[in-house]
Motif scaffolding. Structure first.
Motif, mmCIF file in Angstrom:
data_model
loop_
_atom_site.group_PDB
_atom_site.id
_atom_site.type_symbol
_atom_site.label_atom_id
_atom_site.label_comp_id
_atom_site.label_asym_id
_atom_site.label_seq_id
_atom_site.Cartn_x
_atom_site.Cartn_y
_atom_site.Cartn_z
ATOM 1 N N PRO A 15 0.778 -1.230 0.000
ATOM 2 C CA PRO A 15 0.000 0.000 0.000
ATOM 3 C C PRO A 15 0.815 1.290 0.000
ATOM 4 O O PRO A 15 0.247 2.360 0.206
ATOM 5 N N GLY A 16 2.120 1.233 -0.243
ATOM 6 C CA GLY A 16 2.950 2.446 -0.194
ATOM 7 C C GLY A 16 2.577 3.515 -1.194
ATOM 8 O O GLY A 16 2.345 4.666 -0.832
ATOM 9 N N ASP A 17 2.516 3.155 -2.480
ATOM 10 C CA ASP A 17 2.189 4.124 -3.525
ATOM 11 C C ASP A 17 0.689 4.217 -3.783
ATOM 12 O O ASP A 17 0.173 5.291 -4.101
ATOM 13 N N GLN A 18 0.009 3.089 -3.695
ATOM 14 C CA GLN A 18 -1.447 3.022 -3.877
ATOM 15 C C GLN A 18 -2.010 2.181 -2.730
ATOM 16 O O GLN A 18 -1.406 1.185 -2.338
ATOM 17 N N ALA A 23 -6.197 -0.100 -7.263
ATOM 18 C CA ALA A 23 -5.661 1.239 -7.531
ATOM 19 C C ALA A 23 -4.270 1.140 -8.146
ATOM 20 O O ALA A 23 -3.920 1.909 -9.047
ATOM 21 N N GLY A 24 -3.471 0.168 -7.698
ATOM 22 C CA GLY A 24 -2.161 -0.058 -8.292
ATOM 23 C C GLY A 24 -2.263 -0.490 -9.736
ATOM 24 O O GLY A 24 -1.515 -0.013 -10.595
ATOM 25 N N ASP A 26 -4.822 0.128 -11.732
ATOM 26 C CA ASP A 26 -5.339 1.275 -12.487
ATOM 27 C C ASP A 26 -4.234 2.278 -12.813
ATOM 28 O O ASP A 26 -4.252 2.904 -13.872
ATOM 29 N N ALA A 27 -3.259 2.428 -11.913
ATOM 30 C CA ALA A 27 -2.163 3.383 -12.124
ATOM 31 C C ALA A 27 -1.059 2.815 -13.021
ATOM 32 O O ALA A 27 -0.222 3.569 -13.514
ATOM 33 N N ALA A 28 -1.058 1.497 -13.238
ATOM 34 C CA ALA A 28 0.011 0.833 -13.985
ATOM 35 C C ALA A 28 -0.180 0.958 -15.495
ATOM 36 O O ALA A 28 -1.284 1.122 -15.997
ATOM 37 N N SER A 29 0.943 0.845 -16.191
ATOM 38 C CA SER A 29 0.972 0.758 -17.650
ATOM 39 C C SER A 29 1.599 -0.576 -18.025
ATOM 40 O O SER A 29 2.283 -1.202 -17.207
ATOM 41 N N ASP A 30 1.394 -1.009 -19.261
ATOM 42 C CA ASP A 30 1.991 -2.257 -19.714
ATOM 43 C C ASP A 30 3.468 -2.295 -19.351
ATOM 44 O O ASP A 30 4.184 -1.304 -19.529
ATOM 45 N N GLY A 31 3.922 -3.440 -18.832
ATOM 46 C CA GLY A 31 5.312 -3.619 -18.445
ATOM 47 C C GLY A 31 5.617 -3.270 -17.006
ATOM 48 O O GLY A 31 6.700 -3.561 -16.510
ATOM 49 N N ASP A 32 4.674 -2.651 -16.299
ATOM 50 C CA ASP A 32 4.875 -2.291 -14.897
ATOM 51 C C ASP A 32 4.633 -3.482 -13.978
ATOM 52 O O ASP A 32 4.030 -4.481 -14.374
ATOM 53 N N THR A 33 5.074 -3.335 -12.737
ATOM 54 C CA THR A 33 4.854 -4.331 -11.693
ATOM 55 C C THR A 33 4.105 -3.688 -10.539
ATOM 56 O O THR A 33 4.483 -2.602 -10.083
ATOM 57 N N VAL A 34 3.047 -4.359 -10.081
ATOM 58 C CA VAL A 34 2.332 -3.951 -8.880
ATOM 59 C C VAL A 34 2.816 -4.897 -7.786
ATOM 60 O O VAL A 34 2.491 -6.082 -7.786
ATOM 61 N N LEU A 35 3.639 -4.382 -6.884
ATOM 62 C CA LEU A 35 4.287 -5.171 -5.843
ATOM 63 C C LEU A 35 3.532 -5.004 -4.531
ATOM 64 O O LEU A 35 3.414 -3.890 -4.019
ATOM 65 N N ILE A 53 2.641 -7.215 -14.183
ATOM 66 C CA ILE A 53 2.866 -8.246 -13.175
ATOM 67 C C ILE A 53 2.258 -7.757 -11.876
ATOM 68 O O ILE A 53 2.525 -6.631 -11.444
ATOM 69 N N VAL A 54 1.428 -8.600 -11.263
ATOM 70 C CA VAL A 54 0.857 -8.329 -9.950
ATOM 71 C C VAL A 54 1.367 -9.436 -9.040
ATOM 72 O O VAL A 54 1.116 -10.613 -9.300
ATOM 73 N N GLY A 55 2.113 -9.071 -8.004
ATOM 74 C CA GLY A 55 2.679 -10.118 -7.165
ATOM 75 C C GLY A 55 3.119 -9.660 -5.796
ATOM 76 O O GLY A 55 3.270 -8.467 -5.530
#
Length: 185
Positions: A15-18, A23-24, A26-35, A53-55
């Motif tokens: 939950p640091g950035d989102q 929400a993470g 929704d804020a991501a673009s192709d190639g991003d990682t939601v950590l 990537i969501v992980g």
């Protein structure tokens, strides 16, 4: 494969950035990682066509304890995870527990990778199949995952239809249903 070799895009910390996983995403673009940090996240998520990537921290540590400590709890409201908008093999769900959904994961018309996930305690009512994971019209790869204690009319743990992907290194057990065995292929 360590996290550094998996991702070349931005990293969005939850939950640091989102505050939420969705929400993470929704804020991501192709190639991003939601950590995702350890915890229980009561929400239902949708990749919304994004090849991300969501992980959990399993991505960077390969420590299996992060799988049980990082949960998406669907609160029996809807499918916990939806990947159904043409996502490619670059879309990945890694090192998460998916639980308490009206289905754990739905994959339709997409070809993501589900890796090192535990999909458990999901229930779909009525005549629907695939309480744990329901895959149709897909080339999804489900790898090194556990699918257990799910329930549905048929295919309590896993239902595959018009499937052309890979199912490798998975444990599928203790799933129940009304119409025969706990899995349907």
């Amino acid at each position: 494969v360590l996290f550094s070799s998996l991702s070349f895009g931005a990293t969005i910390n939850v939950p640091g950035d989102q505050l939420t996983i969705q929400a993470g995403i929704d804020a991501a673009s192709d190639g991003d990682t939601v950590l995702i940090q350890p915890g229980t996240y009561v929400e239902n998520i949708n990749f919304n066509g994004k090849n991300i990537i969501v992980g959990s921290l399993f991505l960077s540590t390969e420590d299996n304890t992060y799988i049980s400590r990082t949960k998406i709890d669907g609160d029996y409201w809807d499918a916990t995870v939806r990947i159904e908008n043409g996502e490619s093999a670059s879309a990945q769900l890694v090192g998460m527990s998916i639980t308490n959904g009206v289905r754990g994961i739905i994959i339709a018309g997409a070809s993501p990778a589900i890796k090192n996930c535990w999909v458990h305690n999901n229930t779909v009512a009525g005549d629907s199949a695939g309480g744990g994971i329901n895959v149709y019209n897909s080339a999804a790869n489900i790898i090194n995952s556990k699918i257990f204690s799910n329930h549905a009319r048929s295919g309590g743990g896993l239902s595959l239809s018009a499937y052309n992907g890979e199912l490798r290194g998975c444990y599928i057990y203790s799933n129940t249903n009304f119409d025969g065995p706990g899995n349907q292929v």
